[in-house]
Design a protein around this motif. Structure first.
Motif, PDB file in Angstrom:
ATOM      1  N   VAL A  21       0.848  -1.202   0.000  1.00  0.00           N
ATOM      2  CA  VAL A  21       0.000   0.000   0.000  1.00  0.00           C
ATOM      3  C   VAL A  21       0.879   1.246   0.000  1.00  0.00           C
ATOM      4  CG1 VAL A  21      -1.605   1.363   1.392  1.00  0.00           C
ATOM      5  CG2 VAL A  21      -2.001  -1.095   1.088  1.00  0.00           C
ATOM      6  N   ASP A  22       1.891   1.266   0.854  1.00  0.00           N
ATOM      7  CA  ASP A  22       2.790   2.431   0.917  1.00  0.00           C
ATOM      8  C   ASP A  22       3.409   2.702  -0.453  1.00  0.00           C
ATOM      9  OD1 ASP A  22       2.191   2.639   3.585  1.00  0.00           O
ATOM     10  OD2 ASP A  22       4.022   1.645   4.300  1.00  0.00           O
ATOM     11  N   ILE A  23       3.811   1.633  -1.125  1.00  0.00           N
ATOM     12  CA  ILE A  23       4.415   1.790  -2.455  1.00  0.00           C
ATOM     13  C   ILE A  23       3.401   2.362  -3.440  1.00  0.00           C
ATOM     14  CG2 ILE A  23       5.266   0.457  -4.441  1.00  0.00           C
ATOM     15  CD1 ILE A  23       6.651  -1.381  -2.256  1.00  0.00           C
ATOM     16  N   MET A  24       2.184   1.835  -3.394  1.00  0.00           N
ATOM     17  CA  MET A  24       1.165   2.328  -4.325  1.00  0.00           C
ATOM     18  C   MET A  24       0.832   3.794  -4.060  1.00  0.00           C
ATOM     19  SD  MET A  24      -1.371  -0.924  -4.970  1.00  0.00           S
ATOM     20  CE  MET A  24      -2.399  -0.019  -6.136  1.00  0.00           C
ATOM     21  N   LEU A  25       0.824   4.183  -2.795  1.00  0.00           N
ATOM     22  CA  LEU A  25       0.547   5.592  -2.476  1.00  0.00           C
ATOM     23  C   LEU A  25       1.678   6.487  -2.982  1.00  0.00           C
ATOM     24  CD1 LEU A  25      -0.954   5.221   1.155  1.00  0.00           C
ATOM     25  CD2 LEU A  25      -2.177   5.438  -1.023  1.00  0.00           C
ATOM     26  N   GLN A  26       2.914   6.010  -2.835  1.00  0.00           N
ATOM     27  CA  GLN A  26       4.066   6.751  -3.376  1.00  0.00           C
ATOM     28  C   GLN A  26       3.948   6.893  -4.896  1.00  0.00           C
ATOM     29  OE1 GLN A  26       7.864   4.919  -2.476  1.00  0.00           O
ATOM     30  NE2 GLN A  26       7.286   4.670  -0.327  1.00  0.00           N
ATOM     31  N   LEU A  27       3.539   5.803  -5.517  1.00  0.00           N
ATOM     32  CA  LEU A  27       3.427   5.825  -6.979  1.00  0.00           C
ATOM     33  C   LEU A  27       2.319   6.794  -7.419  1.00  0.00           C
ATOM     34  CD1 LEU A  27       3.927   2.032  -7.845  1.00  0.00           C
ATOM     35  CD2 LEU A  27       5.514   3.904  -8.292  1.00  0.00           C
ATOM     36  N   TYR A  28       1.293   6.879  -6.601  1.00  0.00           N
ATOM     37  CA  TYR A  28       0.217   7.828  -6.908  1.00  0.00           C
ATOM     38  C   TYR A  28       0.759   9.256  -6.901  1.00  0.00           C
ATOM     39  CZ  TYR A  28      -4.483   9.779  -7.051  1.00  0.00           C
ATOM     40  OH  TYR A  28      -5.612  10.449  -7.426  1.00  0.00           O
ATOM     41  N   ASP A  29       1.577   9.533  -5.886  1.00  0.00           N
ATOM     42  CA  ASP A  29       2.230  10.852  -5.820  1.00  0.00           C
ATOM     43  C   ASP A  29       3.112  11.064  -7.043  1.00  0.00           C
ATOM     44  OD1 ASP A  29       1.092  11.708  -3.515  1.00  0.00           O
ATOM     45  OD2 ASP A  29       2.750  11.078  -2.209  1.00  0.00           O
ATOM     46  N   LYS A  30       3.841  10.020  -7.375  1.00  0.00           N
ATOM     47  CA  LYS A  30       4.738  10.119  -8.524  1.00  0.00           C
ATOM     48  C   LYS A  30       3.938  10.413  -9.800  1.00  0.00           C
ATOM     49  CE  LYS A  30       8.677   7.721  -8.327  1.00  0.00           C
ATOM     50  NZ  LYS A  30       9.488   6.487  -8.307  1.00  0.00           N
ATOM     51  N   ALA A  31       2.761   9.823  -9.889  1.00  0.00           N
ATOM     52  CA  ALA A  31       1.911  10.066 -11.064  1.00  0.00           C
ATOM     53  C   ALA A  31       1.579  11.555 -11.176  1.00  0.00           C
ATOM     54  CB  ALA A  31       0.637   9.233 -10.971  1.00  0.00           C
ATOM     55  N   GLN A  32       1.402  12.199 -10.028  1.00  0.00           N
ATOM     56  CA  GLN A  32       1.077  13.637 -10.035  1.00  0.00           C
ATOM     57  C   GLN A  32       2.316  14.469 -10.357  1.00  0.00           C
ATOM     58  OE1 GLN A  32      -2.120  14.343  -9.418  1.00  0.00           O
ATOM     59  NE2 GLN A  32      -2.753  12.377  -8.575  1.00  0.00           N
ATOM     60  N   ASN A  33       3.442  14.081  -9.783  1.00  0.00           N
ATOM     61  CA  ASN A  33       4.636  14.929  -9.857  1.00  0.00           C
ATOM     62  C   ASN A  33       5.604  14.592 -10.983  1.00  0.00           C
ATOM     63  OD1 ASN A  33       3.648  16.164  -7.526  1.00  0.00           O
ATOM     64  ND2 ASN A  33       4.559  14.556  -6.254  1.00  0.00           N
ATOM     65  N   GLU A  34       5.813  13.287 -11.205  1.00  0.00           N
ATOM     66  CA  GLU A  34       6.744  12.906 -12.278  1.00  0.00           C
ATOM     67  C   GLU A  34       6.104  11.834 -13.146  1.00  0.00           C
ATOM     68  OE1 GLU A  34      10.844  11.705 -10.880  1.00  0.00           O
ATOM     69  OE2 GLU A  34       9.720  11.461  -9.019  1.00  0.00           O
ATOM     70  N   PRO A  35       5.008  12.153 -13.822  1.00  0.00           N
ATOM     71  CA  PRO A  35       4.321  11.101 -14.601  1.00  0.00           C
ATOM     72  C   PRO A  35       5.236  10.448 -15.636  1.00  0.00           C
ATOM     73  CG  PRO A  35       3.488  13.287 -15.181  1.00  0.00           C
ATOM     74  CD  PRO A  35       4.353  13.460 -13.969  1.00  0.00           C
ATOM     75  N   GLU A  36       6.164  11.231 -16.187  1.00  0.00           N
ATOM     76  CA  GLU A  36       7.030  10.668 -17.239  1.00  0.00           C
ATOM     77  C   GLU A  36       7.888   9.537 -16.681  1.00  0.00           C
ATOM     78  OE1 GLU A  36       8.772  13.739 -14.997  1.00  0.00           O
ATOM     79  OE2 GLU A  36       6.908  13.885 -16.130  1.00  0.00           O
ATOM     80  N   ARG A  37       8.207   9.619 -15.377  1.00  0.00           N
ATOM     81  CA  ARG A  37       9.009   8.561 -14.758  1.00  0.00           C
ATOM     82  C   ARG A  37       8.233   7.227 -14.764  1.00  0.00           C
ATOM     83  NH1 ARG A  37      10.762   4.919 -13.418  1.00  0.00           N
ATOM     84  NH2 ARG A  37      12.112   4.220 -11.742  1.00  0.00           N
ATOM     85  N   LEU A  38       6.915   7.289 -14.511  1.00  0.00           N
ATOM     86  CA  LEU A  38       6.112   6.061 -14.516  1.00  0.00           C
ATOM     87  C   LEU A  38       5.930   5.527 -15.935  1.00  0.00           C
ATOM     88  CD1 LEU A  38       3.403   6.676 -11.792  1.00  0.00           C
ATOM     89  CD2 LEU A  38       4.956   4.733 -11.931  1.00  0.00           C
ATOM     90  N   LYS A  39       5.927   6.431 -16.886  1.00  0.00           N
ATOM     91  CA  LYS A  39       5.801   5.991 -18.284  1.00  0.00           C
ATOM     92  C   LYS A  39       7.036   5.205 -18.724  1.00  0.00           C
ATOM     93  CE  LYS A  39       2.015   8.032 -19.677  1.00  0.00           C
ATOM     94  NZ  LYS A  39       1.066   7.099 -20.219  1.00  0.00           N
ATOM     95  N   GLU A  40       8.141   5.446 -18.021  1.00  0.00           N
ATOM     96  CA  GLU A  40       9.381   4.744 -18.368  1.00  0.00           C
ATOM     97  C   GLU A  40       9.528   3.414 -17.650  1.00  0.00           C
ATOM     98  OE1 GLU A  40      12.734   7.149 -17.495  1.00  0.00           O
ATOM     99  OE2 GLU A  40      12.296   8.576 -19.086  1.00  0.00           O
ATOM    100  N   ALA A  41       8.739   3.217 -16.608  1.00  0.00           N
ATOM    101  CA  ALA A  41       8.900   2.026 -15.779  1.00  0.00           C
ATOM    102  C   ALA A  41       8.566   0.774 -16.589  1.00  0.00           C
ATOM    103  CB  ALA A  41       7.979   2.139 -14.568  1.00  0.00           C
ATOM    104  N   PRO A  42       9.164  -0.351 -16.252  1.00  0.00           N
ATOM    105  CA  PRO A  42      10.178  -0.544 -15.212  1.00  0.00           C
ATOM    106  C   PRO A  42      11.595  -0.326 -15.744  1.00  0.00           C
ATOM    107  CG  PRO A  42       9.569  -2.654 -16.139  1.00  0.00           C
ATOM    108  CD  PRO A  42       8.790  -1.615 -16.889  1.00  0.00           C
ATOM    109  N   ILE A  43      12.467   0.161 -14.874  1.00  0.00           N
ATOM    110  CA  ILE A  43      13.850   0.339 -15.326  1.00  0.00           C
ATOM    111  C   ILE A  43      14.807  -0.649 -14.669  1.00  0.00           C
ATOM    112  CG2 ILE A  43      13.627   2.774 -15.985  1.00  0.00           C
ATOM    113  CD1 ILE A  43      15.029   3.423 -13.273  1.00  0.00           C
ATOM    114  N   ASN A  44      14.333  -1.389 -13.667  1.00  0.00           N
ATOM    115  CA  ASN A  44      15.267  -2.299 -12.979  1.00  0.00           C
ATOM    116  C   ASN A  44      14.983  -3.780 -13.239  1.00  0.00           C
ATOM    117  OD1 ASN A  44      12.920  -2.560 -11.575  1.00  0.00           O
ATOM    118  ND2 ASN A  44      13.782  -2.243  -9.550  1.00  0.00           N
ATOM    119  N   GLN A  45      14.174  -4.070 -14.241  1.00  0.00           N
ATOM    120  CA  GLN A  45      13.909  -5.470 -14.593  1.00  0.00           C
ATOM    121  C   GLN A  45      14.890  -5.888 -15.700  1.00  0.00           C
ATOM    122  OE1 GLN A  45      11.653  -7.479 -12.978  1.00  0.00           O
ATOM    123  NE2 GLN A  45      11.427  -5.731 -11.607  1.00  0.00           N
ATOM    124  N   PRO A  46      14.968  -7.184 -15.994  1.00  0.00           N
ATOM    125  CA  PRO A  46      15.919  -7.627 -17.027  1.00  0.00           C
ATOM    126  C   PRO A  46      15.714  -6.942 -18.375  1.00  0.00           C
ATOM    127  CG  PRO A  46      15.069  -9.512 -15.831  1.00  0.00           C
ATOM    128  CD  PRO A  46      14.295  -8.318 -15.347  1.00  0.00           C
TER     129      PRO A  46
END
Lengths: 441, 485
Positions: B432-457
């Motif tokens: 839940v904490d992660i999802m809430l952080q991601l929600y914030d990220k959606a508001q503040n740095e949406p382009e970062r979520l559009k790039e996800a994931p960056i740490n998978q193979p």
């Protein structure tokens, strides 16, 4: 009792407080009172892991494990390399779901892609899916790929395993009368009967290679007959035999299917097994079920993904090519590890051992009084003998811990010999029967 | 990473089999394959390392939280696998004499007795290999029932619009026409629409209860009664049984036929997509139509009973036996006390998770949920451009498997979460904490979520080209220039 629940009483109190209710039962308030279960289920009480293990060991002991198995008929005893069990018990493979999230499932998707590649190699076909339930449902699904309004008749050789035919018939519920069985003559599909039945309403022709009686069908000739009428040609193949025999691709089959159990899966009282399905490029988009494809990621790196999903039920619903959702992924992985461990030389060696052992055993058996081969045709690792009292023969062997062939009727036994039984063991079997015959006289 | 066919060397192999001990039999050359057999030529060392590397690129329940809605990704107890590997089960030929397979028959019979009691049914078959295969089987029972009554005009199957895609696909396989029943604004079956659709052409209704929105249909008794009154049968899709097990039984809700997913509710592993097991239970009046053989008990002993009126076999032999065996092991472990604990904790975990998310995310159908719930990211997407897909890809970066996306189809930008009972409060809190952080990220740095994931193979994939120009097997011409060792 055993339990895999992590919530402590304290956790539950905290969670209920957050939700704003006082008991778990309140969460089930939407269920009408009339259907809420007001009694305990009448099933056994829970047990500790130790008790359950002992109970299951006791049940297992009621089964008899035959050290010598000369029975096949759709389920085959083969050597399973140690590496196969080691790889397929890796928990990541065992506990993952269907790889919907490709980035986090690359290992699984690549393993499926490798499996598809190996199945195409083995069968000589262009495209394979990620597996279906078993060889019989693979045959039924292959038939569904071929039927349409104009071409609706399905011709199936009587040399196909009877249970496969039963499953096909079930899948044709409502249109059963479109299923036509082509009889066998001297153990193989009767070509004249096939020519008689085939026509421009024939959707497809299905044969089994080697067939139920072990006989090697004239698969390329049948292919020619089928293609003259523009019907589709489906071959149901034993994957071990494919190491040696002319491939479905070489026989111009449109679809190759089969039971993948011989590729590293234990007998398991009939399941889980593996239905493999491969097709020509022309029919590729009609394949049912999951298919893994190669692509690249946004940085151009090679990657794998479930593809051609527009065929599938979660997109197309009632218009999907099949309803299949779960397949036999872990069994497909097993087959891929098996084929990797065997390699081209091991696959051929296995096939050669099966065939040579079977021919040796058949000759030795037919030296016994009253035994003879039912058919004269070329066979792979299964064959039918005729003998005076089939039931007695099998009983005598069973007393010596040998699972003999499958009794087809009072006088016919379908034997199967694989790489698992070498000369010494086969000689012992024949000796036991010879001794028995001696006593009888 | 290399493919296994790209590893190894010509003529490298594992030594596994003995030399021939009998004269070599040679077949006529015209019967032999002319085509070369290109399989990997590798040592055992290479196989072991290859698959260990592949396993490192898979996320299973063992790796972490897997709240994939509708799939019930609960923990798979290890004893189940250990029992299934016992030679006394794994090395039994399906066609060996019945009295030498007594243990297998006992497993099938005991599993039938326990599961029919849990579902309120009278008989069960273990032939179907998966849920969808069970649906097909159940619809064949329906077909046989109407045919036996010479009630031939029943050609329609009613399916709510929230149903799994397999429901309509299975009905189509049996030749039925599918009538979609819309959901009300509260996510339940629209009774008016149901009544309008029912008639003497109704073969039956397929329903998941609780449905795929995680809602228990409070009108269930009326729904099943209406279908019965119209002469149809009620089919229960057991995919969501985890929500009510030990507390309510499909048989008491008015259902005639049930399929279970042993790989969901009964803890057998999913194996990366299978093998599963989809047993079908039914009421007494349908039992004679069950496919394949049934197991009968005679005192201590068991035997196989051929079914004369059977709809026919749906699979070879007796189904995915080792999966049934795993499920029985689980049932015997948990026992009667354990069943209501499953549903209690599954529903508690889901409601707790939903409660913690609902002030930030929009819940598609607010209120109490059952074992799963659906979020809609429609507004978030409008505001920020971040879609359900982007959110899912963002979740991946934290070692959590994303929820089911874009299902059920009737919810826009859907994320469907099912935590299951085998997860702890700590695990849920972290997610839940992660999802809430991601929600914030959606508001503040949406382009970062559009790039996800960056740490998978790998990064996001080109799925369009994969489907347009399918590459479904490796070709020898291809050289691996882009793969990473």
């Amino acid at each position: 009792m055993g339990s895999y629940i992590l919530n402590t009483e304290r956790d539950k109190r905290e969670m209920l407080l957050e939700i704003g209710i006082s008991s778990v039962d309140e969460l089930f308030g939407e269920i009408p009172a009339e259907i809420l279960l007001k009694r305990e289920l009448e099933i056994p009480a829970g047990r500790s892991e130790l008790e359950v293990k002992k109970r299951m060991q006791k049940i297992a002991a009621k089964n008899h494990v035959f050290p010598t198995i000369l029975r096949g008929a759709g389920a085959y005893s083969h050597y399973i390399p140690s590496i196969v069990k080691s790889v397929t018990s890796k928990e990541e493979f065992v506990t993952a779901y269907t790889p919907y999230q490709a980035e986090m499932s690359q290992g699984l998707l690549q393993a499926i892609f490798e499996y598809q590649t190996m199945i195409c190699e083995l069968t000589g076909m262009d495209a394979s899916n990620a597996s279906v339930y078993d060889g019989a449902t693979a045959a039924a699904e292959a038939i569904a790929m071929c039927r349409d309004k104009k071409r609706h008749r399905v011709l199936v050789s009587e040399g196909v395993h009877p249970q496969v035919i039963e499953v096909i018939r079930t899948y044709l519920t409502g249109v059963e009368d479109t299923l036509v069985l082509i009889p066998c003559k001297e153990g193989a599909t009767d070509m004249d009967a096939l020519k008689e039945e085939i026509g421009d309403t024939t959707a497809c022709v299905l044969i089994q290679q080697p067939n139920f009686y072990g006989i090697i069908e004239p698969a390329d000739e049948i292919g020619e007959i089928v293609h003259q009428t523009k019907a589709e040609y489906i071959m149901h193949c034993n994957p071990i035999a494919m190491g040696l025999l002319k491939t479905p691709g070489e026989c111009k089959a449109d679809i190759a299917v089969g039971e993948g159990q011989p590729l590293g899966l234990p007998l398991s009282y009939g399941g889980p097994y593996l239905g493999f399905m491969a097709a020509t490029e022309k029919m590729m988009r009609k394949l049912p079920g999951r298919i893994a494809g190669q692509t690249t990621d946004i940085e151009g790196k090679r990657a794998f993904v479930l593809t051609l999903q527009a065929r599938e039920q979660h997109i197309r619903r009632e218009k999907a090519s099949s309803n299949i959702c779960s397949n036999q992924a872990l069994c497909a992985l097993t087959a891929a590890v098996y084929m990797s461990a065997m390699g081209p030389s091991g696959m051929k060696q296995t096939a050669s051992l099966c065939m040579s052992n079977a021919h040796y055993f058949a000759n030795e058996l037919c030296n016994l009084k009253g035994f003879r081969m039912e058919h004269k045709k070329e066979y792979f690792h299964e064959f039918v003998t005729i003998c005076p009292d089939a039931a007695k023969v099998l009983e005598v062997l069973e007393e010596e811990d040998i699972l003999g062939g499958l009794m087809l009727d009072d006088h016919r036994i379908l034997w199967c010999v694989t790489e698992m039984t070498a000369k010494e063991e086969l000689d012992r079997v024949v000796d036991i029967l010879r001794t028995y015959q001696g006593h009888e006289e | 990473m290399r493919l296994i066919v790209e590893s190894g060397q010509k003529n490298r192999s594992c030594t596994l089999l003995p030399e021939l001990s009998v004269p070599e039999y040679r077949m006529e050359a015209s019967l032999l394959r002319g085509q070369e057999l290109h399989l990997p030529e590798v040592s055992e060392t290479e196989i072991s390392r290859h698959y260990t590397a592949l396993a490192g690129r898979v996320h299973g329940v063992n790796n972490g939280f897997y709240p994939l809605g509708s799939c019930t990704m609960k923990y798979n107890p290890k004893i189940n696998d250990e029992i299934a590997a016992m030679e006394g089960f794994s090395n039994i030929h399906p066609l060996q004499p019945e009295y030498t397979a007594e243990g297998c028959l006992e497993v099938l019979k005991e599993a039938e007795e326990i599961l029919t009691e849990i579902t309120g049914m009278d008989a069960m078959t273990f032939q179907p290999a998966a849920g969808a295969h069970g649906e097909f089987t159940g619809l064949l029972l329906m077909h046989a029932y109407h045919t036996a009554r010479k009630d031939s005009g029943r050609t329609k199957i009613l399916v709510p619009d929230s149903a799994h895609g397999t429901n309509p696909a299975s009905a189509a396989m049996v030749g039925y026409t599918i009538i979609n029943i819309p959901s009300t604004e509260h996510g339940l079956v629209d009774l008016t629409a149901l009544k309008a659709a029912l008639g003497n052409d109704t073969a039956g209704l397929m329903l998941t209860n609780p449905n795929t929105l995680g809602l228990f249909d409070t009108n269930i008794l009326e729904i099943t009664r209406l279908v019965h009154e119209a002469g149809g049968l009620n089919y229960y899709d057991g995919a969501n049984l985890n929500a009510v097990i030990g507390r309510a039984r499909p048989g008491d809700m008015g259902f005639d036929i049930v399929h279970l997913n042993l790989h969901k509710t009964f803890s057998t592993p999913h194996g990366g997509g299978g093998p599963g097991s989809g047993p079908v239970g039914c009421k007494k009046n349908l039992a004679n139509y069950l496919p394949g053989n049934r197991v009968a008990r005679d005192g201590e002993n068991h035997y196989l009973l051929q079914q004369e009126e059977s709809v026919g076999r749906v699979k070879m032999f007796e189904g995915n036996f080792l999966i049934v065996l795993r499920a029985l092991t689980y049932l015997l472990t948990l026992g009667k006390e354990g069943m209501a604990d499953i549903s209690g904790n599954a529903v508690l975990n889901a409601n707790y998770m939903m409660k913690r998310l609902e002030d930030t995310f929009e819940v598609a159908y607010p209120g109490v949920c059952m074992h799963e719930f659906v979020l809609t990211l429609e507004k978030l997407k409008e505001e920020t451009g971040v879609s359900a897909l982007d959110m899912a890809k963002g979740i991946q970066e934290y070692g959590i498997h994303p929820p089911t996306m874009y299902f059920p189809n009737i919810v826009h930008e859907a994320l469907m979460l099912e935590p299951t009972e085998t997860e702890s409060k700590e695990t849920i809190d972290r997610a839940v904490d992660i999802m809430l952080q991601l929600y914030d990220k959606a508001q503040n740095e949406p382009e970062r979520l559009k790039e996800a994931p960056i740490n998978q193979p790998v990064r996001r994939l080109d799925e369009v080209t994969a489907a347009r120009k399918p590459i479904l097997k490796h070709s020898d011409e291809e050289h691996c220039e882009t793969c990473v060792e």
